[in-house]
Design a protein around this motif. Sequence first.
Motif, short mmCIF file in Angstrom:
data_model
loop_
_atom_site.label_atom_id
_atom_site.label_comp_id
_atom_site.label_asym_id
_atom_site.label_seq_id
_atom_site.Cartn_x
_atom_site.Cartn_y
_atom_site.Cartn_z
N LEU A 1 14.26 -12.72 26.79
CA LEU A 1 12.87 -12.72 26.34
C LEU A 1 12.64 -11.48 25.50
O LEU A 1 12.86 -10.35 25.96
N LEU A 2 12.21 -11.68 24.26
CA LEU A 2 11.97 -10.59 23.33
C LEU A 2 10.47 -10.37 23.19
O LEU A 2 9.73 -11.29 22.84
N LYS A 3 10.04 -9.16 23.49
CA LYS A 3 8.64 -8.77 23.35
C LYS A 3 8.52 -7.82 22.16
O LYS A 3 9.02 -6.70 22.21
N VAL A 4 7.87 -8.28 21.13
CA VAL A 4 7.73 -7.51 19.89
C VAL A 4 6.27 -7.14 19.70
O VAL A 4 5.37 -7.95 19.94
N LYS A 5 6.04 -5.92 19.28
CA LYS A 5 4.69 -5.44 18.97
C LYS A 5 4.67 -4.94 17.53
O LYS A 5 5.51 -4.14 17.13
N VAL A 6 3.70 -5.45 16.78
CA VAL A 6 3.47 -5.00 15.41
C VAL A 6 2.08 -4.38 15.38
O VAL A 6 1.07 -5.08 15.53
N MET A 7 2.01 -3.07 15.22
CA MET A 7 0.74 -2.33 15.23
C MET A 7 0.53 -1.69 13.86
O MET A 7 1.43 -1.04 13.33
N GLU A 8 -0.65 -1.88 13.32
CA GLU A 8 -0.98 -1.34 12.01
C GLU A 8 -2.43 -0.85 12.01
O GLU A 8 -3.32 -1.50 12.58
N ALA A 9 -2.65 0.26 11.35
CA ALA A 9 -4.00 0.82 11.18
C ALA A 9 -4.13 1.31 9.74
O ALA A 9 -3.28 2.05 9.24
N GLN A 10 -5.18 0.85 9.08
CA GLN A 10 -5.48 1.24 7.70
C GLN A 10 -6.86 1.87 7.65
O GLN A 10 -7.83 1.28 8.15
N ARG A 11 -6.94 3.05 7.05
CA ARG A 11 -8.21 3.74 6.88
C ARG A 11 -8.33 4.14 5.41
O ARG A 11 -7.38 4.66 4.83
N SER A 12 -9.49 3.91 4.87
CA SER A 12 -9.72 4.27 3.47
C SER A 12 -11.16 4.75 3.31
O SER A 12 -12.08 4.25 3.99
N THR A 13 -11.34 5.73 2.45
CA THR A 13 -12.66 6.31 2.14
C THR A 13 -12.80 6.38 0.62
O THR A 13 -11.92 6.91 -0.07
N ILE A 14 -13.90 5.83 0.13
CA ILE A 14 -14.20 5.83 -1.31
C ILE A 14 -15.50 6.58 -1.53
O ILE A 14 -16.54 6.24 -0.93
N ARG A 15 -15.46 7.60 -2.38
CA ARG A 15 -16.66 8.37 -2.76
C ARG A 15 -16.86 8.22 -4.27
O ARG A 15 -15.93 8.44 -5.05
N GLU A 16 -18.09 7.90 -4.62
CA GLU A 16 -18.38 7.60 -6.03
C GLU A 16 -19.76 8.15 -6.39
O GLU A 16 -20.72 8.00 -5.63
N LEU A 17 -19.83 8.79 -7.54
CA LEU A 17 -21.11 9.34 -8.05
C LEU A 17 -21.06 9.30 -9.57
O LEU A 17 -20.12 9.78 -10.20
#
Length: 628
Positions: free
Chosen positions: A196-212
Amino acid sequence: MRQLNLFNFRLNAVGLLLALLTIAIASSPPLFAQQQQQQTAQQQPSSNINEPLVPITAHRTDLEVIEKFAKVLETKNRIVRVDGFDPVILNVSALTPNRIRISGLQQGVTTLVIYDESGANLSVEIFVKGDSRTLQAIIDRKFPNSSIEAFKVQDAVALRGWVSHPEHITQIVEIAEQFYPKVLNQMKVGGVQQVLLKVKVMEAQRSTIRELGMNFTYLNRNGFVNSSPGGITNLDSVSLPFKPGVPSAEILPSSIRNATGSFAVIGDNNIFSSYITALRTENLLKILAEPEVLALNGRPALLLSGGEFPILVPQSLGTVSIQYKPFGVQLEAVPVVLGGGSLRLELQPEVSDRDFSNAVTVNGITVPALTVRRVNTQVEMKFGQTLMLAGLISTKQATTIQKIPFLGELPYIGAAFSRKRSEDSETEVVITVTPELVAPLDEGQVPQGGPGRFTDTPNDRELMTYGLVEVPKVGERCETCGPSQSGPYIVPGLKSSSSTATPSTIVPPVPNADQLAPPVAPDSDQSARSNRVIAPIAARRPGSPAVRQVGFDDSPPKKSPTAETDPRRSHASSKTAPRQPASANNKPSNNNPNPRSPADSNATPTTQAGSKSTSKNRKPGLIEPTAR
C-alpha cells in the motif's frame, strides 16, 4: 626282540602319517573346482559397495535413478527372468541369483518386470532423471535461505521453488545459464506481496500584487492636457476646432474599467478629470492531495481521481477528431519487494488542474491549459518509512514602473505622471511517499459502518427550518450487521431513540454490550472524528436533548462520602435534615448506591444530575442526551 619292536613302532608311525594325509586330502576341495569358481567370478559383474541397495517387495515400485548412475535391486526369491525395459534408457546386469544391477543411460521413463522362481512378477517403474547435481549444489551453498530445486528437462534446466530476496532470481538464472543453454524460470518470492503506497502532494502558493498609478485630463476653452502612463485610460477622440469653437477630448469608455477610482472638477471654463488605480491583491492557494493505491509486487498500479476534458485534433480533409486528456490526482507506481523489509519503488505522482487563463480558443471552442505538478523517480526504502520524493521552493519578484521622464521622477508630484506595479510570489511543493505491507481482512475483522453510514437524511422540518443537510442515524434495526447481532442496532457513540425517555435531571445508563456495534479503540481517529461530526449535528436537531460528551475512566467510580465515612458530613446532615427510618425496600447497600424497589427492577436506573459517578466507567466516545 628289540629289533622287532623298533620295526613295529616305525610301521605304526608310517600308518598314522598316511591316515592323517588321507584325511587332509579328503577335507580340501578339488583343484578344478577352485578354478571353476574363479572363472565364474570373473564372468559375473562386480557390485560397487557405494551403489545403493533397493529391496523389491511390492508388486509395483517407483524408483528414480540419476543419469549415468546405478542402483542394485534385490528380491526375496531367485530371479528367473527380467523383461519389459527400454535398453536405450536403462541397462540391466545380473549380480547374484536374487540381485540385479540397473544403470541409467539417458533421461526417460521405463518399466522393468522381474519374474522369480515362485512364479510372481514384480513391476518397477524407473525414472531416469538428468544429472543437475552440480548446479543444485551451487544453489544450496550460495543461497542457503532459498528453497530451489533444479532438474533437467531435455537440453534445458528448470528452476522451481521460493527465494527470500527478489534479486536472487536473476542471480540464480545467470548461474544456471552457464551450465545449460536454456533456463526455465519457475521461481517465486516468498512472503506478503501486496504493498500500500501512501503519497502526499502538498503545495502552497502565496502572491502579493501592489499597484499605484494615475492618469488625468485637463480641458478648458483654450486647449487640453492629458497624461496616461501605464494605459489606465486611453483617449478615444480629440476635437480641436478654431475659435469660437470649443476643444473636446473623449476617453475610451472600455478603458475606464481599469481605474479603481476617479474624480472630476468642473468649472465654468475648465474641466479636470483624474483616474487612479490603487490596488493591493493578496492570493493564497493550498493544495493537499493524499492518493493511496494498492499494488502487487512487480506489477504496475494506476490511480486517477479527477476527469478528462476533450481536445480537438485536426485531421486530414478538414475533419476534426476528439481526444480526451486526463486531469486531477494521478498516481502510477511499480513496487518491487526486496529482502530485509525494504523495497524498490518506481512511481510517478501527478496533480494537475485546468488553467483557463492560458486557454486557447479555436473556432469558438475554448481549450484550457493544464497546471501540472509531477515527479517521476525510482527510490529504495524500508516499509513504514517516509521519504520526500521531491520538493520545490520558488520565489518570484517583479516590479514595473511606467512614467513620464523627469515629471514622473519628481517626489510626490511624480505619482500623477507614473504607474507602478510590484508582484511578489512564493511557491512551495513537497511530495512524500510511505509504503506499507498489507494483507486482506477476514470477515470478522471488517469494521461495521463506513462513510455516510452514521447519518441519515433530514425530514422537511429539519431541512427547511434548521438547515440541516444530515442528522445522526439512531435506533435503526439491522438484521444483517454480523454474527450474533440481536436487537436494535445502535450506532457507536449514539443513544438509541427507542430507549425510555428520562427527565432532564437524569442521565440514562450505558446500553448493554450486546446492543452496541463492535467498539472502536479509544485512541482511534474514527471515534474522535465521529464525535466531532455527530455531536454538533445532534445538538442542533429540533426537539432533541442537549448533548454532552461522557468521559471515560478505567478507575472504579468514586463513592461520595457518607455519614459512616465522614464524621463532619454526618454532623452537618444531622442539623439540616431529620433522619428517616430505613425500610426493607430502600435499605442502602455498598454495591448499589441508588437503591430502588423490586417493582422498579426493570426500569432504567437513574442517578442524580451532577453526580461524579455518572462520568465513570462509560464507553469511549459515547454521546448521550441529558434531556428529552
